[in-house]
Design a protein around this motif. Sequence first.
Motif, PDB file in Angstrom:
ATOM      1  N   LYS A  11     -71.985  60.002 -27.183  1.00 35.02           N
ATOM      2  CA  LYS A  11     -71.141  59.125 -26.370  1.00 35.02           C
ATOM      3  C   LYS A  11     -71.414  59.345 -24.885  1.00 35.02           C
ATOM      4  CE  LYS A  11     -67.313  58.820 -29.661  1.00 35.02           C
ATOM      5  NZ  LYS A  11     -68.015  59.491 -30.757  1.00 35.02           N
ATOM      6  N   MET A  12     -71.304  58.293 -24.126  1.00 40.09           N
ATOM      7  CA  MET A  12     -71.424  58.335 -22.679  1.00 40.09           C
ATOM      8  C   MET A  12     -70.073  57.959 -22.079  1.00 40.09           C
ATOM      9  SD  MET A  12     -74.525  59.231 -21.886  1.00 40.09           S
ATOM     10  CE  MET A  12     -74.671  58.692 -20.185  1.00 40.09           C
ATOM     11  N   PHE A  13     -69.441  58.915 -21.405  1.00 36.06           N
ATOM     12  CA  PHE A  13     -68.113  58.664 -20.845  1.00 36.06           C
ATOM     13  C   PHE A  13     -68.247  57.844 -19.566  1.00 36.06           C
ATOM     14  CE2 PHE A  13     -67.377  62.295 -23.541  1.00 36.06           C
ATOM     15  CZ  PHE A  13     -66.162  61.984 -24.135  1.00 36.06           C
ATOM     16  N   TYR A  14     -67.301  56.911 -19.424  1.00 38.37           N
ATOM     17  CA  TYR A  14     -67.329  56.005 -18.280  1.00 38.37           C
ATOM     18  C   TYR A  14     -66.923  56.746 -17.003  1.00 38.37           C
ATOM     19  CZ  TYR A  14     -66.072  52.099 -15.247  1.00 38.37           C
ATOM     20  OH  TYR A  14     -65.975  51.237 -14.193  1.00 38.37           O
ATOM     21  N   LEU A  15     -67.697  56.623 -15.962  1.00 34.70           N
ATOM     22  CA  LEU A  15     -67.403  57.224 -14.666  1.00 34.70           C
ATOM     23  C   LEU A  15     -67.000  56.111 -13.705  1.00 34.70           C
ATOM     24  CD1 LEU A  15     -70.411  59.715 -14.360  1.00 34.70           C
ATOM     25  CD2 LEU A  15     -68.094  60.183 -15.181  1.00 34.70           C
ATOM     26  N   PRO A  16     -65.717  55.998 -13.383  1.00 34.50           N
ATOM     27  CA  PRO A  16     -65.273  54.905 -12.504  1.00 34.50           C
ATOM     28  C   PRO A  16     -65.958  54.995 -11.137  1.00 34.50           C
ATOM     29  CG  PRO A  16     -63.400  56.001 -13.536  1.00 34.50           C
ATOM     30  CD  PRO A  16     -64.594  56.855 -13.807  1.00 34.50           C
ATOM     31  N   PRO A  17     -66.682  53.979 -10.737  1.00 32.66           N
ATOM     32  CA  PRO A  17     -67.395  54.036  -9.460  1.00 32.66           C
ATOM     33  C   PRO A  17     -66.503  53.776  -8.249  1.00 32.66           C
ATOM     34  CG  PRO A  17     -67.819  51.944 -10.538  1.00 32.66           C
ATOM     35  CD  PRO A  17     -66.986  52.737 -11.489  1.00 32.66           C
TER      36      PRO A  17
END
Length: 242
Positions: free
Chosen positions: A12-18
């Motif tokens: 899984k790739m966790f979402y990094l809020p930009p």
Amino acid sequence: MSREYIPQVSNKMFYLPPTLESDFDNFLDGDLPNQVMDFTLIDDWYDYIEGLYVRPKIIRGEIYPDSTKSRYEDTDNNMNIRCSLSSGIKKGDIVIPSNRDNEIFVLDWEVAPESNNLPSRALRCNMYLTVFRQTQDETDEYGFLIEDHDSDSICVNMPANAYRYDGRPEYSATAATPGIVANALTILTTQYNRCTRNIRVDDRFIWGNDEYTIIDVNFVGIGLDGKGTLKLQAKKTAGGHQ
């Protein structure tokens, strides 16, 4: 029967809020009464009051009470503050809020950057510290006065936080000595700058109706860059009642 744990590689790739930094800056964009406002940021108090700042730096921040309450009296002066990542605040800075009358704070916690803000503790100042040093009169070999030396001012009207150390009694009787000795321990925190760096043990100041003698100068709050806070310990000067 318990199942054995077998570690595996995550797929899984966790979402990094930009927009983390921008979101907090947008939150700071609107005033909230007594909480979100402008702050005047002061790197050196004496540069500020002497008009050496061409234009004082104004930053946005959020200030709010510490949720921890205690019977110890100085906890009321502890506030939390969070500012924009672009604000550049650091330990030892003085901040003056725009909509809190007659309040000055010194940042006395190291600023550890978070994902979207710079947090610290804002310690409310409750006195203006003026430190003076009594110099020795000059006499000749017969003891006649040659020159009468007055006290020299080390720093004048420096915002500071002062409080009584709660774990030490106001007055204590010492064995084999007559009378009662004024033995209250007073602790002060102030900005380390070009004037306060000259404070030494045995320098004195007046707070309220009493004169105090500095018994310890603590540099533990100063970083490698020479910025930070200076902590002083003082006791009442014998016969120093004003």
